[in-house]
Design an enzyme around this catalytic site. Structure first.
Site, PDB file in Angstrom:
ATOM      1  N   SER A  60      -6.500   9.798 -12.705  1.00 37.73           N
ATOM      2  CA  SER A  60      -6.985  10.204 -14.021  1.00 37.73           C
ATOM      3  C   SER A  60      -6.329  11.538 -14.376  1.00 37.73           C
ATOM      4  O   SER A  60      -6.024  12.347 -13.491  1.00 37.73           O
ATOM      5  CB  SER A  60      -8.507  10.367 -13.943  1.00 37.73           C
ATOM      6  N   GLY A  61      -6.102  11.775 -15.658  1.00 36.85           N
ATOM      7  CA  GLY A  61      -5.479  13.026 -16.104  1.00 36.85           C
ATOM      8  C   GLY A  61      -6.141  14.267 -15.535  1.00 36.85           C
ATOM      9  O   GLY A  61      -5.477  15.102 -14.910  1.00 36.85           O
TER      10      GLY A  61
ATOM     11  N   ASP B 114      -1.714  13.733 -14.938  1.00 36.47           N
ATOM     12  CA  ASP B 114      -0.659  14.354 -15.749  1.00 36.47           C
ATOM     13  C   ASP B 114       0.364  15.046 -14.854  1.00 36.47           C
ATOM     14  O   ASP B 114       1.565  14.997 -15.119  1.00 36.47           O
ATOM     15  CB  ASP B 114      -1.257  15.371 -16.732  1.00 36.47           C
TER      16      ASP B 114
ATOM     17  N   ASP C  37      -2.527  21.401 -17.338  1.00 39.01           N
ATOM     18  CA  ASP C  37      -1.735  20.296 -16.809  1.00 39.01           C
ATOM     19  C   ASP C  37      -0.991  19.571 -17.936  1.00 39.01           C
ATOM     20  O   ASP C  37       0.165  19.170 -17.786  1.00 39.01           O
ATOM     21  CB  ASP C  37      -2.623  19.283 -16.075  1.00 39.01           C
TER      22      ASP C  37
ATOM     23  N   ASP D 278      -5.094  14.300 -28.295  1.00 35.76           N
ATOM     24  CA  ASP D 278      -6.086  14.696 -29.287  1.00 35.76           C
ATOM     25  C   ASP D 278      -5.925  16.187 -29.578  1.00 35.76           C
ATOM     26  O   ASP D 278      -6.274  17.016 -28.744  1.00 35.76           O
ATOM     27  CB  ASP D 278      -7.480  14.399 -28.743  1.00 35.76           C
TER      28      ASP D 278
ATOM     29  N   HIS E 128      -8.290  19.878 -18.621  1.00 38.25           N
ATOM     30  CA  HIS E 128      -7.032  19.951 -17.872  1.00 38.25           C
ATOM     31  C   HIS E 128      -5.874  20.359 -18.779  1.00 38.25           C
ATOM     32  O   HIS E 128      -4.728  19.977 -18.540  1.00 38.25           O
ATOM     33  CB  HIS E 128      -6.763  18.618 -17.177  1.00 38.25           C
TER      34      HIS E 128
ATOM     35  N   ARG F 253       6.029  20.511 -21.097  1.00 38.98           N
ATOM     36  CA  ARG F 253       7.157  21.398 -20.788  1.00 38.98           C
ATOM     37  C   ARG F 253       8.175  20.683 -19.908  1.00 38.98           C
ATOM     38  O   ARG F 253       9.384  20.757 -20.142  1.00 38.98           O
ATOM     39  CB  ARG F 253       6.658  22.675 -20.106  1.00 38.98           C
TER      40      ARG F 253
ATOM     41  N   THR G 148      -2.088   6.965 -16.664  1.00 37.56           N
ATOM     42  CA  THR G 148      -3.154   7.704 -16.007  1.00 37.56           C
ATOM     43  C   THR G 148      -4.406   6.828 -15.962  1.00 37.56           C
ATOM     44  O   THR G 148      -4.643   6.016 -16.858  1.00 37.56           O
ATOM     45  CB  THR G 148      -3.433   9.030 -16.742  1.00 37.56           C
TER      46      THR G 148
ATOM     47  N   HIS H   6      -5.786  10.744 -24.512  1.00 40.12           N
ATOM     48  CA  HIS H   6      -7.053  11.458 -24.395  1.00 40.12           C
ATOM     49  C   HIS H   6      -8.176  10.502 -24.809  1.00 40.12           C
ATOM     50  O   HIS H   6      -7.937   9.495 -25.492  1.00 40.12           O
ATOM     51  CB  HIS H   6      -7.037  12.710 -25.281  1.00 40.12           C
TER      52      HIS H   6
END
Length: 149
Positions: free
Chosen positions: A65-66, A71, A101, A91, A98, A107, A45, A19
């Site tokens: 990018s995330g 992600d 995501d 963070d 996001h 998970r 990312t 992050h």
């Protein structure tokens, strides 16, 4: 319990994510561990990949990018067998646009028995593990089996 056995090779496919508030910390961690990390295939990312590559002098394959799907890309690569480990300096005190995501990625990593480090201490422990330089057998539980239904 039904499971699939998957061998992670000696050369790991490592995803790097951070992050915004922790990108510099991840860059410093990668520079500190440049010798070990250079023996593996790195991807990351968007901005994180670029910054780690520039700061630490490591080859890092950039993804999106995330917030733009990076992600999710990494999650898909976990499902298809293309990621062996994730280093994600997240963070915990800043809301992320996001966040769904990010939660999906965490998970998927858990579901597919992928080692994931969310902070420097865990990343240090993983990188210094004897498994970093050897094969490792992952056991992925088949949650679709009738025992889990």
């Amino acid at each position: 319990m039904e499971e699939t056995v998957i061998t992670i090779g000696k050369r790991k496919n490592i995803a790097l994510i951070a992050h915004d508030n922790l990108k510099q910390e991840l860059c410093e961690w990668c520079a500190e561990h440049k010798e070990k990390l250079s023996r593996h295939f790195l991807l990351g990312t968007g901005t994180t990949a670029r910054r780690v590559s520039e700061y630490a002098g490591l080859a890092v394959r950039p993804l999106m990018s995330g917030p733009l799907g990076g992600d999710v890309q990494i999650g898909a690569m976990i499902v298809s067998g293309g990621i062996d480990m994730v280093v994600f300096f997240s963070d915990p005190l800043t809301a992320q646009p996001h966040d769904p995501d990010v939660k999906a990625l965490l998970r998927i990593a858990q579901l597919y028995d992928i080692p994931i480090a969310n902070n420097r201490a865990t990343a240090d422990f993983l990188l210094c593990s004897a498994y970093m330089d050897s094969e490792y057998i992952r056991r992925v539980v088949d949650f679709r089996s009738p025992r889990h239904a």
